[in-house]
Design an enzyme around this catalytic site. Sequence first.
Site, PDB file in Angstrom:
ATOM      1  N   ASN A 130       0.872  -1.166   0.000  1.00 14.29           N
ATOM      2  CA  ASN A 130       0.000   0.000   0.000  1.00 14.29           C
ATOM      3  C   ASN A 130       0.913   1.221   0.000  1.00 14.29           C
ATOM      4  O   ASN A 130       1.512   1.550   1.020  1.00 14.29           O
ATOM      5  CB  ASN A 130      -0.885  -0.046   1.249  1.00 14.29           C
ATOM      6  CG  ASN A 130      -1.779   1.181   1.386  1.00 14.29           C
ATOM      7  OD1 ASN A 130      -1.712   2.107   0.575  1.00 14.29           O
ATOM      8  ND2 ASN A 130      -2.613   1.172   2.409  1.00 14.29           N
TER       9      ASN A 130
ATOM     10  N   HIS B  63     -12.321   3.773   0.364  1.00 10.29           N
ATOM     11  CA  HIS B  63     -12.065   3.009   1.598  1.00 10.29           C
ATOM     12  C   HIS B  63     -12.698   1.621   1.544  1.00 10.29           C
ATOM     13  O   HIS B  63     -12.919   0.990   2.581  1.00 10.29           O
ATOM     14  CB  HIS B  63     -12.589   3.759   2.841  1.00 10.29           C
ATOM     15  CG  HIS B  63     -11.701   4.905   3.264  1.00 10.29           C
ATOM     16  ND1 HIS B  63     -12.214   6.070   3.776  1.00 10.29           N
ATOM     17  CD2 HIS B  63     -10.366   5.045   3.262  1.00 10.29           C
ATOM     18  CE1 HIS B  63     -11.226   6.906   4.058  1.00 10.29           C
ATOM     19  NE2 HIS B  63     -10.083   6.300   3.750  1.00 10.29           N
TER      20      HIS B  63
ATOM     21  N   ARG C 261      -8.235  17.499   4.108  1.00 18.52           N
ATOM     22  CA  ARG C 261      -9.255  17.652   3.060  1.00 18.52           C
ATOM     23  C   ARG C 261     -10.525  18.264   3.647  1.00 18.52           C
ATOM     24  O   ARG C 261     -10.888  17.975   4.784  1.00 18.52           O
ATOM     25  CB  ARG C 261      -9.590  16.283   2.447  1.00 18.52           C
ATOM     26  CG  ARG C 261      -8.530  15.792   1.484  1.00 18.52           C
ATOM     27  CD  ARG C 261      -8.767  14.340   1.083  1.00 18.52           C
ATOM     28  NE  ARG C 261      -7.856  13.443   1.747  1.00 18.52           N
ATOM     29  CZ  ARG C 261      -7.983  12.120   1.779  1.00 18.52           C
ATOM     30  NH1 ARG C 261      -8.997  11.541   1.179  1.00 18.52           N
ATOM     31  NH2 ARG C 261      -7.092  11.374   2.409  1.00 18.52           N
TER      32      ARG C 261
ATOM     33  N   MET D 177      -5.183  14.407  14.834  1.00 19.78           N
ATOM     34  CA  MET D 177      -6.166  14.470  15.929  1.00 19.78           C
ATOM     35  C   MET D 177      -5.498  14.445  17.299  1.00 19.78           C
ATOM     36  O   MET D 177      -5.921  15.145  18.214  1.00 19.78           O
ATOM     37  CB  MET D 177      -7.168  13.317  15.781  1.00 19.78           C
ATOM     38  CG  MET D 177      -8.265  13.322  16.792  1.00 19.78           C
ATOM     39  SD  MET D 177      -9.264  14.848  16.795  1.00 19.78           S
ATOM     40  CE  MET D 177     -10.434  14.532  15.482  1.00 19.78           C
TER      41      MET D 177
ATOM     42  N   GLU E 249      -6.790  -3.811   6.170  1.00 21.95           N
ATOM     43  CA  GLU E 249      -6.973  -3.876   4.718  1.00 21.95           C
ATOM     44  C   GLU E 249      -5.945  -4.778   4.054  1.00 21.95           C
ATOM     45  O   GLU E 249      -6.203  -5.359   3.006  1.00 21.95           O
ATOM     46  CB  GLU E 249      -6.962  -2.470   4.107  1.00 21.95           C
ATOM     47  CG  GLU E 249      -5.628  -1.758   4.021  1.00 21.95           C
ATOM     48  CD  GLU E 249      -5.143  -1.152   5.332  1.00 21.95           C
ATOM     49  OE1 GLU E 249      -5.749  -1.429   6.394  1.00 21.95           O
ATOM     50  OE2 GLU E 249      -4.151  -0.407   5.297  1.00 21.95           O
TER      51      GLU E 249
HETATM   52  P1  ADP Z   1      -4.540   7.342   7.363  1.00 19.70           P
HETATM   53  O1  ADP Z   1      -5.838   7.805   6.759  1.00 19.70           O
HETATM   54  O2  ADP Z   1      -3.374   8.216   7.001  1.00 19.70           O
HETATM   55  O3  ADP Z   1      -4.278   5.855   7.228  1.00 19.70           O
HETATM   56  P2  ADP Z   1      -4.861   6.695  10.180  1.00 19.70           P
HETATM   57  O4  ADP Z   1      -6.017   5.759  10.046  1.00 19.70           O
HETATM   58  O5  ADP Z   1      -3.526   6.136  10.545  1.00 19.70           O
HETATM   59  O6  ADP Z   1      -4.719   7.646   8.928  1.00 19.70           O
HETATM   60  O7  ADP Z   1      -5.282   7.776  11.299  1.00 19.70           O
HETATM   61  C1  ADP Z   1      -4.441   8.831  11.626  1.00 19.70           C
HETATM   62  C2  ADP Z   1      -5.194   9.700  12.628  1.00 19.70           C
HETATM   63  O8  ADP Z   1      -5.458   8.931  13.818  1.00 19.70           O
HETATM   64  C3  ADP Z   1      -4.416  10.931  13.062  1.00 19.70           C
HETATM   65  O9  ADP Z   1      -5.275  12.063  13.101  1.00 19.70           O
HETATM   66  C4  ADP Z   1      -3.999  10.559  14.472  1.00 19.70           C
HETATM   67  O10 ADP Z   1      -3.821  11.674  15.292  1.00 19.70           O
HETATM   68  C5  ADP Z   1      -5.191   9.742  14.928  1.00 19.70           C
HETATM   69  N1  ADP Z   1      -4.843   8.978  16.139  1.00 19.70           N
HETATM   70  C6  ADP Z   1      -3.989   7.948  16.258  1.00 19.70           C
HETATM   71  N2  ADP Z   1      -3.883   7.571  17.561  1.00 19.70           N
HETATM   72  C7  ADP Z   1      -4.697   8.392  18.276  1.00 19.70           C
HETATM   73  C8  ADP Z   1      -5.038   8.537  19.646  1.00 19.70           C
HETATM   74  N3  ADP Z   1      -4.496   7.744  20.573  1.00 19.70           N
HETATM   75  N4  ADP Z   1      -5.918   9.491  20.000  1.00 19.70           N
HETATM   76  C9  ADP Z   1      -6.471  10.307  19.070  1.00 19.70           C
HETATM   77  N5  ADP Z   1      -6.196  10.222  17.760  1.00 19.70           N
HETATM   78  C10 ADP Z   1      -5.317   9.301  17.354  1.00 19.70           C
END
Ligand code: ADP
Length: 401
Positions: free
Chosen positions: A9, A185, A245, A288, A383
């Site tokens: 990926n 997705h 986005r 986040m 995935e």
């Molecule tokens: P992508 O779409 O790039 O695959 P991910 O599914 O890895 O993204 O999600 C990334 C998001 O998840 C980021 O905004 C990150 O801050 C959030 N995130 C990961 N761990 C935590 C956590 N413990 N608390 C809050 N948000 C989190």
Amino acid sequence: MADSLLTLNAGSSSIKVALFEAVDGGGALPVARWSGQADGLGAGLKARLRVRDAQGRTLLDGALGDARTSHQGALAALLDWHAKQADGDRITAVGHRIVHGGVNFVAPVRVDEAVLGELAALEPLAPLHQPHNLAGVRAAMKAFDGVPQVACFDTAFHAVEPEVNRRFALPRELHDAGVRRYGFHGLFYESIVSQFAQAAPELAQGRVIVAHLGNGASMCGIAQGRSVATTMSFSPLDGLTMGTRCGHIDAAVVLYLMRSRGMSADQVETLLFRESGLLGMSGVSSDMRELEASAAPAAAEAIEHFAEQVVQHMGSLAGALRGVDAIVFTGGIGENSVALRERVLADCEWLGANVDVAANRNGATRLTTAESPISAWVLKTDEEAVIARHTARVLHAATKN
Ligand code: ADP
């Protein structure tokens, strides 16, 4: 010597690779023997490679040397590592995540030059993803000369949606030319459908809203395991507020930006795909975790906007499904942000979700009380396992014909 397959990926600055053994294409999702992730690829970034085994134990964690900071270089570094570890496993196929399959690709397909050409023509529809996905395919073709490469599409899961949910209210000619709602997705949603069928078989046959909340975020209404409606549409820009986005906006904003602000198409694309969403609203971060840790009022406002969009789309998808039996959270935010899940579920009480605050905080899989009219769950998306299963099926079908 075992036959293995790789999944790949490739994103803008990262690649995720996983190795699966003896995947038979049926039953429960397969488990990767190891999965590796290279981050920070590309100019000026600190590139790093991490590999974990099936239990999540770290097998490798280190910086990538200067010569290996491209996608191709990172893949080579990973394969070198694998060659040193493995007991001579033969890679017999590589399965790829491809974001956009357009009108024509509604099932996984073996890639050749003609297929690559068709997929490259879809790059303008998913500029953050498709070019990198295809670069990953080309890198794997070079690294594994003659080994079958299979493309698995994020759009394919949604191809079964009712026609009414596939259309924009635009003249028919544009729909026929491919200007339609595709949805994305899909490989993530397939992973949740498979896992939910194991966790709660009866509910999985009902009406389920899956909230895939990551950097890219979307939601999908699923009935009997099949997509009915989803928030992303023509491109992965539509629907929810995302990391960078904008999600859904009035199309007239684009006209205003071009006419009154004199912005070019490229500038508007950069603004909407890379500078908006949580990052644009907060001015702090697209991430986040960083927003939750920030004291800036604009960071709280961005989180509020994100959560509100999730709640409102619950209502919209519940309408599309004519009711809901379960909600599933997944993706980096959905899996990890206790606060976000609590906030969203509290505001979905009208829908019949009674959150179990302690369960949500304590890492339980089921997030609602035993009496709750509808249940909510958290599941970790996988995935890679879906790509491995599709790849095995394509190869199996090819050997039977
Ligand atoms: P992508 O779409 O790039 O695959 P991910 O599914 O890895 O993204 O999600 C990334 C998001 O998840 C980021 O905004 C990150 O801050 C959030 N995130 C990961 N761990 C935590 C956590 N413990 N608390 C809050 N948000 C989190």
